[in-house]
Design a protein around this motif. Sequence first.
Motif, PDB file in Angstrom:
ATOM      1  N   MET A   1       0.784  -1.251   0.108  1.00 39.11           N
ATOM      2  CA  MET A   1      -0.077  -0.030   0.132  1.00 39.11           C
ATOM      3  C   MET A   1       0.806   1.379   0.049  1.00 39.11           C
ATOM      4  N   ALA A   2       0.526   2.051  -0.949  1.00 32.88           N
ATOM      5  CA  ALA A   2       1.350   3.491  -0.746  1.00 32.88           C
ATOM      6  C   ALA A   2       1.036   4.273   0.418  1.00 32.88           C
ATOM      7  N   GLY A   3       2.112   4.917   0.925  1.00 34.61           N
ATOM      8  CA  GLY A   3       2.121   5.743   2.034  1.00 34.61           C
ATOM      9  C   GLY A   3       2.063   4.906   3.498  1.00 34.61           C
ATOM     10  N   HIS A   4       1.976   3.575   3.447  1.00 37.00           N
ATOM     11  CA  HIS A   4       2.294   2.825   4.766  1.00 37.00           C
ATOM     12  C   HIS A   4       3.582   2.026   4.649  1.00 37.00           C
ATOM     13  N   SER A   5       4.246   2.166   5.790  1.00 39.04           N
ATOM     14  CA  SER A   5       5.478   1.530   5.681  1.00 39.04           C
ATOM     15  C   SER A   5       5.416   0.434   6.739  1.00 39.04           C
ATOM     16  N   ALA A   6       5.945  -0.469   6.712  1.00 40.62           N
ATOM     17  CA  ALA A   6       6.051  -1.799   7.840  1.00 40.62           C
ATOM     18  C   ALA A   6       6.459  -1.245   8.969  1.00 40.62           C
ATOM     19  N   PRO A   7       6.130  -1.713   9.998  1.00 43.00           N
ATOM     20  CA  PRO A   7       6.197  -1.372  11.366  1.00 43.00           C
ATOM     21  C   PRO A   7       7.790  -1.848  11.471  1.00 43.00           C
ATOM     22  N   ILE A   8       8.720  -1.159  12.376  1.00 46.38           N
ATOM     23  CA  ILE A   8       9.995  -1.477  12.651  1.00 46.38           C
ATOM     24  C   ILE A   8       9.700  -2.366  14.192  1.00 46.38           C
ATOM     25  N   PHE A   9      10.283  -3.399  14.394  1.00 48.77           N
ATOM     26  CA  PHE A   9      10.317  -4.104  15.562  1.00 48.77           C
ATOM     27  C   PHE A   9      11.594  -4.118  16.156  1.00 48.77           C
ATOM     28  N   ASN A  10      11.378  -3.834  17.629  1.00 45.81           N
ATOM     29  CA  ASN A  10      12.940  -3.736  18.417  1.00 45.81           C
ATOM     30  C   ASN A  10      12.513  -4.977  19.248  1.00 45.81           C
ATOM     31  N   SER A  11      13.476  -5.477  20.077  1.00 41.33           N
ATOM     32  CA  SER A  11      13.605  -6.599  20.783  1.00 41.33           C
ATOM     33  C   SER A  11      13.712  -6.073  22.372  1.00 41.33           C
ATOM     34  N   THR A  12      13.076  -6.845  23.246  1.00 38.41           N
ATOM     35  CA  THR A  12      13.209  -6.517  24.635  1.00 38.41           C
ATOM     36  C   THR A  12      13.336  -7.886  25.323  1.00 38.41           C
ATOM     37  N   SER A  13      14.412  -7.770  26.405  1.00 38.32           N
ATOM     38  CA  SER A  13      14.621  -8.941  27.024  1.00 38.32           C
ATOM     39  C   SER A  13      13.872  -8.769  28.111  1.00 38.32           C
ATOM     40  N   VAL A  14      13.310  -9.926  29.012  1.00 39.19           N
ATOM     41  CA  VAL A  14      12.644  -9.766  30.077  1.00 39.19           C
ATOM     42  C   VAL A  14      13.064 -10.969  31.010  1.00 39.19           C
ATOM     43  N   ARG A  15      13.717 -10.790  32.318  1.00 40.79           N
ATOM     44  CA  ARG A  15      14.144 -11.663  33.284  1.00 40.79           C
ATOM     45  C   ARG A  15      12.971 -12.736  33.942  1.00 40.79           C
ATOM     46  N   VAL A  16      12.946 -14.004  33.841  1.00 40.20           N
ATOM     47  CA  VAL A  16      11.867 -14.684  34.459  1.00 40.20           C
ATOM     48  C   VAL A  16      12.425 -16.152  34.840  1.00 40.20           C
ATOM     49  N   ASP A  17      11.866 -16.523  36.075  1.00 41.79           N
ATOM     50  CA  ASP A  17      12.605 -17.619  36.401  1.00 41.79           C
ATOM     51  C   ASP A  17      11.935 -18.747  35.400  1.00 41.79           C
ATOM     52  N   GLU A  18      12.913 -19.869  35.406  1.00 40.82           N
ATOM     53  CA  GLU A  18      12.647 -20.811  34.409  1.00 40.82           C
ATOM     54  C   GLU A  18      11.328 -21.718  34.243  1.00 40.82           C
ATOM     55  N   ASP A  19      10.873 -21.789  35.644  1.00 41.76           N
ATOM     56  CA  ASP A  19       9.472 -22.645  35.756  1.00 41.76           C
ATOM     57  C   ASP A  19       8.493 -21.715  35.269  1.00 41.76           C
ATOM     58  N   SER A  20       8.322 -20.278  35.566  1.00 35.14           N
ATOM     59  CA  SER A  20       7.333 -19.486  35.110  1.00 35.14           C
ATOM     60  C   SER A  20       7.503 -19.529  33.704  1.00 35.14           C
ATOM     61  N   LYS A  21       8.674 -19.337  32.961  1.00 40.86           N
ATOM     62  CA  LYS A  21       8.874 -19.396  31.568  1.00 40.86           C
ATOM     63  C   LYS A  21       8.211 -20.830  30.867  1.00 40.86           C
ATOM     64  N   LYS A  22       8.483 -21.898  31.436  1.00 38.68           N
ATOM     65  CA  LYS A  22       7.881 -23.020  31.119  1.00 38.68           C
ATOM     66  C   LYS A  22       6.365 -23.058  31.090  1.00 38.68           C
ATOM     67  N   GLN A  23       5.875 -22.467  32.117  1.00 40.12           N
ATOM     68  CA  GLN A  23       4.256 -22.395  32.289  1.00 40.12           C
ATOM     69  C   GLN A  23       3.687 -21.481  31.337  1.00 40.12           C
ATOM     70  N   VAL A  24       4.392 -20.351  31.145  1.00 38.36           N
ATOM     71  CA  VAL A  24       3.974 -19.511  30.119  1.00 38.36           C
ATOM     72  C   VAL A  24       3.825 -20.049  28.877  1.00 38.36           C
ATOM     73  N   GLU A  25       5.288 -20.681  28.403  1.00 37.06           N
ATOM     74  CA  GLU A  25       5.165 -21.342  26.835  1.00 37.06           C
ATOM     75  C   GLU A  25       3.918 -22.256  26.770  1.00 37.06           C
ATOM     76  N   ALA A  26       3.973 -23.206  27.877  1.00 36.46           N
ATOM     77  CA  ALA A  26       2.747 -24.168  27.906  1.00 36.46           C
ATOM     78  C   ALA A  26       1.451 -23.479  27.599  1.00 36.46           C
ATOM     79  N   PHE A  27       0.918 -22.538  28.376  1.00 33.99           N
ATOM     80  CA  PHE A  27      -0.079 -21.818  28.215  1.00 33.99           C
ATOM     81  C   PHE A  27      -0.381 -21.396  26.971  1.00 33.99           C
ATOM     82  N   CYS A  28       0.619 -20.449  26.326  1.00 31.92           N
ATOM     83  CA  CYS A  28       0.608 -19.770  25.172  1.00 31.92           C
ATOM     84  C   CYS A  28       0.329 -21.008  23.969  1.00 31.92           C
ATOM     85  N   ALA A  29       1.069 -22.050  24.174  1.00 25.90           N
ATOM     86  CA  ALA A  29       0.873 -23.062  23.219  1.00 25.90           C
ATOM     87  C   ALA A  29      -0.676 -23.633  23.107  1.00 25.90           C
TER      88      ALA A  29
END
Length: 91
Positions: free
Chosen positions: A1-29
């Motif tokens: 589309m003319a006049g629209h540019s694709a969004p630029i994505f940046n990366s953000t790091s988040v510290r989270v304990d391993e158990d929470s990370k696994k639970q979040v990954e399972a929930f999201c899946a």
Amino acid sequence: MAGHSAPIFNSTSVRVDEDSKKQVEAFCADVGINPSTAVNLFFKVMLRENRIPFEIAREPFYAPVNMAHLRRSIAQAEAGRLTPHELIEVD
């Protein structure tokens, strides 16, 4: 589309304990998204509503008023000024 540019994505790091990370990954899946999409949803809702999109509350047990009451009660107990109460049976 003319006049629209694709969004630029940046990366953000988040510290989270391993158990929470696994639970979040399972929930999201289970709901068909990945953790990155979940975080992006959180950001979008936060910006749209101009607030954290859930209640953040202090545990009422540790509220200053309750802690002061507990300190007074402990002082009374330590001074031997306890008030006996009868137990009421509930069916």
